[in-house]
Design a protein around this motif. Structure first.
Motif, short mmCIF file in Angstrom:
data_model
loop_
_atom_site.label_atom_id
_atom_site.label_comp_id
_atom_site.label_asym_id
_atom_site.label_seq_id
_atom_site.Cartn_x
_atom_site.Cartn_y
_atom_site.Cartn_z
N THR A 38 44.23 41.33 58.99
CA THR A 38 45.48 40.77 58.38
C THR A 38 45.40 39.32 58.22
O THR A 38 44.71 38.63 59.02
CB THR A 38 46.52 40.98 59.39
OG1 THR A 38 46.58 40.25 60.59
CG2 THR A 38 46.96 42.54 59.52
N ALA A 71 48.40 36.22 46.96
CA ALA A 71 48.16 37.60 47.42
C ALA A 71 48.11 38.70 46.41
O ALA A 71 47.17 39.40 46.21
CB ALA A 71 49.00 37.87 48.51
N ALA A 92 46.45 42.50 46.23
CA ALA A 92 47.52 43.10 47.07
C ALA A 92 48.95 43.88 46.41
O ALA A 92 49.26 43.38 45.51
CB ALA A 92 47.83 42.21 48.14
N VAL A 143 49.04 40.00 54.61
CA VAL A 143 48.19 40.97 53.80
C VAL A 143 47.69 41.67 54.72
O VAL A 143 46.88 41.03 55.44
CB VAL A 143 47.27 40.16 52.74
CG1 VAL A 143 46.57 41.05 52.03
CG2 VAL A 143 48.09 39.01 51.88
N ASP A 155 44.74 44.49 55.22
CA ASP A 155 43.54 45.14 54.62
C ASP A 155 43.10 46.30 55.35
O ASP A 155 42.56 46.09 56.58
CB ASP A 155 42.30 44.47 54.26
CG ASP A 155 41.17 44.68 53.75
OD1 ASP A 155 41.09 46.03 53.79
OD2 ASP A 155 40.60 43.84 52.92
N LEU A 186 51.09 44.44 51.03
CA LEU A 186 51.94 43.20 51.84
C LEU A 186 52.86 43.99 52.82
O LEU A 186 53.21 44.87 52.53
CB LEU A 186 52.85 42.48 51.00
CG LEU A 186 52.12 41.89 49.65
CD1 LEU A 186 53.32 41.09 48.89
CD2 LEU A 186 50.84 41.05 49.95
#
Length: 876
Positions: free
Chosen positions: A627, A635, A640, A654, A656, A665
């Motif tokens: 994150t 972003a 994202a 964000v 991942d 998000l």
């Protein structure tokens, strides 16, 4: 100037004057229960105008898509029949949050209109509120407008809804010229087309509350709105918005489908204008997550679509057509609104499905309406029928009214509304727009959230609220044992319900007295503060106390796994089903996860297995969950995904997962590694609305327990089948085939028995006026077999009247049949209605066959049957 050029020129003009260009918000207002749809540019800035939200600038400008087709602001009935009413329109606006006010606003507007658009000053008129002398003097002294062209109107007061910022406004009108009818604003014939409002400059100075009271805003604001379509009509030298470039292509496309000649007269066709308007609003609403349905904004969308389909029918269009207009719409508006391009396939699928669905209900509803008209004894269709058409067959009220008018009839609107009111009363508690408990708490403080890294911290009690037995909150200094209420802390590890994740539970305990315990049952957000809802289990807590706040570890841990799994599931759905998949809602708690997504059809079993396999592969990879905080634009530009229905600030979190497999998000709490999830098992897939599917799944220990239970059930089934686990499916399939064959043979034997029974019964018929009459009890024949027996008797007797009675479990069932040749004079329905009450039964039917059931007086069967012969004598 093309419409797109006007839009760009406006945004550029204000950007050059220090305004931040922000994107259009969704047509579904975020966290604003006072509105069905975003109906103006200021809707997304209500909290900013109230001084409660920072949008990253004190001057902003937008091109906002708006809908006015429901609620207070509703233009639907006028669309297609006036030059300037639309369900969807674009509003160009500039906004100030405590920066500049009337002087600069009026100067900016006049400069853009007269110097950028170069509209002649002599064609412009202005209106002001009678009490707003400040604006009036600015127009006269600073701008130089002729006082004779400034009109004072009481209506120059504007509010976006029942609650929120509001204030006086000043409007700018354009004179199209004497060739059109109409007078200047404020005159007797102001409703004509000659004078058009092109911009409204609103000066919000107050906030209107739910009780109607007004309180001053922290700082006066500016909210302006310029109708893009109206300005485009002026700039393109036409008098109707439907003649501008973005409508012309849609009207031509519809005219081509209808087989109409492509000429300048197309725009004069009201049905073409309605369809061109409605495809815009329908497409944008679907892109923003609204789907056709039976309630609130979903029903408004359905009404828009079905109104367009009705006009297509009037044009003689027989094939499915409405969804094909999405493509030309994307051509003219897709560059300004990329969401249309991204959602094109999904929009087309939803529209096609709704068109197919309405096609089915249209036939059934029309049959009902035609029968009602045939039976009508007056010139008004009853409200009950109108409501049934609405409730069962999806006929909007205006559609039924149109069909009625074509037959020279009216509709009972009062009766319809009475039926609607009864239905609304049943669902009002669940469906009414109302503020939740967090709206009762008015705090400007901001909490420090520690829950990403910690499940426990010490904090200070900033506020306490006690809840009375009516659910109303009262600010207080102390909560005592047994009191329900809310605690507000300066920092907390408790996650507040958001993004589908439930709020945390746990305990808040006094550090001075560990016996003083507040049990937290839920955590919710109120602006920038978190509200801890619960009850004092022991002792007391006072304002200013230092407390220890501890989240329930096991509940949070299980919730975290489910939340993280939804992100992997979302990405897997896109991979397997396609990029049209968008999240439409979610719920994650400690027990399971629920994920709603856009997809036009049920997900096939093999696709579900593939989706599940993709998620579990990412879980087994056990990659680190990353994150990071980024500016929103950065972003989004990095790829994202922003989730449907969420509102984001300038800085976003964000998430991942799976080393780039899922990048979204999200402000929720998550696992450290994908492997922490352990396992995902999809347990159901279903449809919840048109174009929306729902998956429910389990993770971790819950998923293992579900699989273990399934294994035990399979072993039990195998034991009953006396087979191995591997052979159970094949053996069960063979048993079902055998059962099917046996049922077929049984049906054949029953049919043969019924035929033989019919032959035997036919011998008992008597002759009445040349008609064979049989009225007899046939006990031992199941009610389901009565019709077959009746048909057998009629085939044997020819011209006849037959009544059969059976008693099954104490209930009397009757069936009457009249041969086709006799049914014009002898009606089976009338016969059954005349004898059924004798045995306590009710029923009816067609002229040639009728049934009655539920009779509770089997002792009177003989009496009822004895009436048949006399009935035939009297009616033949």
């Amino acid at each position: 100037m093309k419409t797109a050029e006007i839009r760009s020129a406006f945004l550029k003009f204000y950007e050059e004057r220090g305004h931040k260009v922000l994107p259009s918000s969704s047509l579904v207002p975020h966290d604003d229960p006072s509105l069905l749809f975003t109906n103006s540019g200021m809707v997304q800035f209500k909290e900013a105008l109230n001084g409660r939200e920072d949008v990253g600038a004190t001057r902003v400008t937008t091109a906002q898509r708006c809908v006015r087709a429901g609620g207070k602001h509703n233009d639907l009935e006028n669309v297609g029949y006036t030059a300037r009413h639309h369900t969807l329109f674009e509003m160009l606006g500039n906004f100030s949050f405590g920066d500049y006010f009337k002087k600069e606003t009026i100067a900016f507007a006049w400069e853009f209109i007269t110097e950028i658009l170069k509209l002649p000053v002599e064609k412009l008129w202005v209106t002001v509120h009678p009490s707003d002398q400040e604006s009036r003097l600015i127009w006269i002294n600073q701008i130089g407008v002729n006082p004779e062209r400034i009109v004072a109107l009481e209506e120059n007061f504007w509010a976006a809804g029942d609650t929120g910022p509001c204030g006086n406004c000043t409007e700018i009108f354009y004179d199209h010229g004497p060739e059109l009818e109409g007078g200047p604003p404020g005159s007797e014939n102001e409703d004509g087309d000659r004078y058009t409002e092109i911009q409204n400059l609103v000066f919000p100075e107050n906030n209107r509350h739910a009780d109607g009271s007004l309180t001053p805003l922290a700082a006066p604001g500016v909210d302006t709105g310029m109708g893009l379509e109206r300005v485009a009509a002026i700039m393109q030298g036409v008098h109707s918005n439907y003649e501008i470039d973005i409508f012309a292509c849609l009207i031509r496309a519809t005219g081509k489908i209808a087989g109409l000649p492509d000429n300048d007269k197309l725009v004069e066709h009201a049905s073409l204008r309605v369809i061109a308007d409605h495809i815009r609003s329908a497409a944008f609403l679907i892109a923003d997550g609204v789907l056709p349905g039976s309630e609130d904004r979903n029903y408004v969308l359905r009404r828009i679509i079905r109104r367009a389909l009705r006009h297509g029918h009037k044009l003689g269009i027989s094939e499915h057509f409405f969804f094909t207009l999405v493509s030309p719409l994307v051509e003219v508006m897709g560059d300004a609104y990329p969401l249309l391009k991204q959602q094109q396939a999904n929009i087309e699928a939803v529209l096609l499905k709704e068109e197919q669905q309405f096609e089915t209900t249209l036939d059934k509803g029309m049959a009902l309406l035609e029968r009602s008209i045939e039976d009508l004894q007056e010139t008004v269709i009853p409200g009950g029928v109108v409501f049934q058409l609405y409730d069962t067959y999806g006929f909007p009220l205006d559609l039924t009214a149109d069909i009625a008018r074509e037959s020279g009839l009216g509709i009972d609107e009062a009766g319809f509304e009475e039926a609607m009111d009864a239905q609304r009363a049943r669902g009002r508690a669940a469906k009414k727009f109302s503020a939740d408990i967090s709206k009762q708490v008015d705090l400007d403080s901001e909490v420090e959230f520690t829950g990403y890294e910690h499940l426990e911290n010490t904090a200070k009690l900033l506020a306490l609220y006690r809840q009375d037995n009516k659910g109303i909150l009262h600010s207080c200094d102390v909560l005592r044992e047994g009191d329900s209420g809310i605690l507000v802390l300066d920092k907390t590890p408790f996650y507040a319900e958001s993004g589908g994740q439930i709020g945390d539970s746990g305990q808040i305990v006094s550090t001075d007295d560990s016996s003083s315990v507040f049990q937290v049952n839920d955590t919710r957000k109120s602006r920038q503060q978190y509200l801890h809802l619960g009850i004092i289990e022991n002792g007391k807590l006072e304002l200013g106390d230092i407390v220890s706040a501890t989240v329930a570890h096991e509940t949070r841990d299980a919730t975290v796994l489910n939340h993280s799994a939804t992100h992997l599931l979302h990405a897997a759905l896109k991979k397997v089903l396609g990029n049209h998949v968008e999240q439409r809602g979610s719920l994650v708690d400690n027990r399971h996860l629920r994920f709603d997504f856009s997809h036009a059809e049920p997900v096939a079993a093999d696709q579900l297995l593939e989706i599940e396999a993709v998620v579990n592969e990412k879980i087994r990879e056990n990659s680190v969950v990353n994150t990071k905080l980024l500016p929103y634009d950065e972003a989004i530009n990095s790829g994202a995904v922003a989730l449907f229905g969420e509102k984001y600030g300038d800085e976003v979190r964000v998430l991942d997962m799976g080393l780039g497999f899922s990048v979204e998000l999200c402000g929720g709490t998550h696992a450290r590694r994908t492997g922490d999830i352990g396992l995902l098992k999809i347990v159901s897939e279903s449809g919840i609305a048109s174009g929306v599917r729902r998956i429910e799944a389990l993770t971790g220990l819950a998923a293992l327990n579900w699989l273990s239970q399934g294994e035990q059930e399979l072993q039990s089934i195998s034991a009953l089948l006396r087979s191995t686990r591997r052979e159970s499916a094949a053996k069960l399939e063979q048993l079902l085939l055998d059962q099917k064959q046996l049922q077929k043979e049984l049906d054949q034997l029953r049919a043969k028995a019924s035929s033989q029974k019919g032959t035997d019964l036919a011998d008992s018929a008597t002759d009445v006026n040349g008609i064979k009459v049989l009225a007899i009890a046939v006990n031992g024949i199941a009610s389901a077999e009565l019709l077959k027996t009746l048909d057998s008797v009629r085939n044997k007797l020819g011209d006849c009247v037959v009544v059969l009675a059976s008693v099954e479990d104490g209930a009397v069932n009757l069936i009457a049949g009249v041969s086709k040749a006799l049914s014009n004079n002898l009606n089976a329905g009338e016969l059954i209605r005349s004898i059924a009450p004798i045995v306590g039964a009710k029923g009816g039917g067609r002229a040639d066959m009728a049934r009655a059931g539920g009779g509770d007086r089997p002792e009177d069967v003989s009496k009822a049957l004895s009436m048949v012969t006399n009935w035939v004598k009297d009616n033949s």
